[in-house]
Scaffold this motif. Structure first.
Motif, PDB file in Angstrom:
ATOM      1  N   GLY A 116     -20.024 -24.171  -6.009  1.00 51.61           N
ATOM      2  CA  GLY A 116     -20.981 -24.477  -7.069  1.00 51.61           C
ATOM      3  C   GLY A 116     -22.338 -24.917  -6.533  1.00 51.61           C
ATOM      4  O   GLY A 116     -23.352 -24.770  -7.202  1.00 51.61           O
ATOM      5  N   LEU A 117     -22.353 -25.451  -5.312  1.00 43.91           N
ATOM      6  CA  LEU A 117     -23.609 -25.858  -4.681  1.00 43.91           C
ATOM      7  C   LEU A 117     -24.281 -24.695  -3.952  1.00 43.91           C
ATOM      8  O   LEU A 117     -25.319 -24.864  -3.325  1.00 43.91           O
ATOM      9  N   GLY A 118     -23.652 -23.517  -4.033  1.00 44.72           N
ATOM     10  CA  GLY A 118     -24.232 -22.336  -3.412  1.00 44.72           C
ATOM     11  C   GLY A 118     -23.925 -22.192  -1.935  1.00 44.72           C
ATOM     12  O   GLY A 118     -24.564 -21.413  -1.236  1.00 44.72           O
ATOM     13  N   LEU A 119     -22.934 -22.936  -1.456  1.00 44.41           N
ATOM     14  CA  LEU A 119     -22.567 -22.883  -0.041  1.00 44.41           C
ATOM     15  C   LEU A 119     -21.520 -21.799   0.192  1.00 44.41           C
ATOM     16  O   LEU A 119     -20.746 -21.463  -0.704  1.00 44.41           O
ATOM     17  N   VAL A 120     -21.484 -21.273   1.409  1.00 41.01           N
ATOM     18  CA  VAL A 120     -20.549 -20.210   1.760  1.00 41.01           C
ATOM     19  C   VAL A 120     -19.415 -20.809   2.586  1.00 41.01           C
ATOM     20  O   VAL A 120     -19.649 -21.408   3.647  1.00 41.01           O
ATOM     21  N   VAL A 121     -18.176 -20.667   2.099  1.00 37.92           N
ATOM     22  CA  VAL A 121     -16.995 -21.147   2.806  1.00 37.92           C
ATOM     23  C   VAL A 121     -16.567 -20.086   3.816  1.00 37.92           C
ATOM     24  O   VAL A 121     -16.335 -18.934   3.454  1.00 37.92           O
ATOM     25  N   LEU A 122     -16.488 -20.473   5.084  1.00 34.52           N
ATOM     26  CA  LEU A 122     -16.063 -19.559   6.139  1.00 34.52           C
ATOM     27  C   LEU A 122     -14.583 -19.681   6.449  1.00 34.52           C
ATOM     28  O   LEU A 122     -13.939 -18.694   6.808  1.00 34.52           O
ATOM     29  N   ASP A 123     -14.037 -20.905   6.314  1.00 34.01           N
ATOM     30  CA  ASP A 123     -12.638 -21.121   6.692  1.00 34.01           C
ATOM     31  C   ASP A 123     -12.108 -22.376   5.996  1.00 34.01           C
ATOM     32  O   ASP A 123     -12.844 -23.344   5.827  1.00 34.01           O
ATOM     33  N   VAL A 124     -10.847 -22.306   5.607  1.00 38.21           N
ATOM     34  CA  VAL A 124     -10.126 -23.468   5.076  1.00 38.21           C
ATOM     35  C   VAL A 124      -8.772 -23.488   5.756  1.00 38.21           C
ATOM     36  O   VAL A 124      -8.080 -22.481   5.777  1.00 38.21           O
ATOM     37  N   HIS A 125      -8.429 -24.625   6.377  1.00 41.47           N
ATOM     38  CA  HIS A 125      -7.094 -24.701   6.956  1.00 41.47           C
ATOM     39  C   HIS A 125      -6.537 -26.111   6.909  1.00 41.47           C
ATOM     40  O   HIS A 125      -7.280 -27.092   6.891  1.00 41.47           O
ATOM     41  N   LEU A 126      -5.218 -26.157   6.870  1.00 44.60           N
ATOM     42  CA  LEU A 126      -4.477 -27.409   6.853  1.00 44.60           C
ATOM     43  C   LEU A 126      -4.401 -27.936   8.266  1.00 44.60           C
ATOM     44  O   LEU A 126      -3.986 -27.221   9.181  1.00 44.60           O
ATOM     45  N   VAL A 127      -4.808 -29.188   8.455  1.00 41.08           N
ATOM     46  CA  VAL A 127      -4.807 -29.799   9.776  1.00 41.08           C
ATOM     47  C   VAL A 127      -3.512 -30.539  10.037  1.00 41.08           C
ATOM     48  O   VAL A 127      -2.941 -30.457  11.109  1.00 41.08           O
ATOM     49  N   GLY A 128      -3.022 -31.283   9.061  1.00 41.48           N
ATOM     50  CA  GLY A 128      -1.818 -32.068   9.266  1.00 41.48           C
ATOM     51  C   GLY A 128      -1.115 -32.343   7.979  1.00 41.48           C
ATOM     52  O   GLY A 128      -1.669 -32.224   6.902  1.00 41.48           O
ATOM     53  N   LEU A 129       0.164 -32.650   8.100  1.00 40.60           N
ATOM     54  CA  LEU A 129       0.975 -32.979   6.916  1.00 40.60           C
ATOM     55  C   LEU A 129       1.096 -34.472   6.769  1.00 40.60           C
ATOM     56  O   LEU A 129       1.088 -35.222   7.657  1.00 40.60           O
TER      57      LEU A 129
END
Length: 68
Positions: free
Chosen positions: A55-68
């Motif tokens: 919504g802020l106009g930013l581009v997401v390059l990657d999303v990942h889970l780091v830890g449980l």
């Protein structure tokens, strides 16, 4: 319920004003990227954060889970 830690990498280097939009996240900037590290309660919280980023106009390059 355990909180999950995610890292979300964005294109570009976030300035101080933009970083203030994500005060609940640890913000790290690189030469061409910004990484948000957030502890979230569930997938709905992750979705809400990603929607806020887009919504802020930013581009997401990657999303990942780091830890449980």
């Amino acid at each position: 319920m355990a909180r999950l830690t995610y890292e979300i990498t964005l294109r570009g280097q976030a300035g101080r004003t933009l970083r203030a939009q994500f005060d609940e996240c640890k913000v790290t900037t690189g030469p061409d990227t910004t990484t948000l590290r957030a502890e979230l309660s569930d997938q709905a919280a992750l979705s809400g954060l990603v929607q806020r980023i887009v919504g802020l106009g930013l581009v997401v390059l990657d999303v990942h889970l780091v830890g449980l």
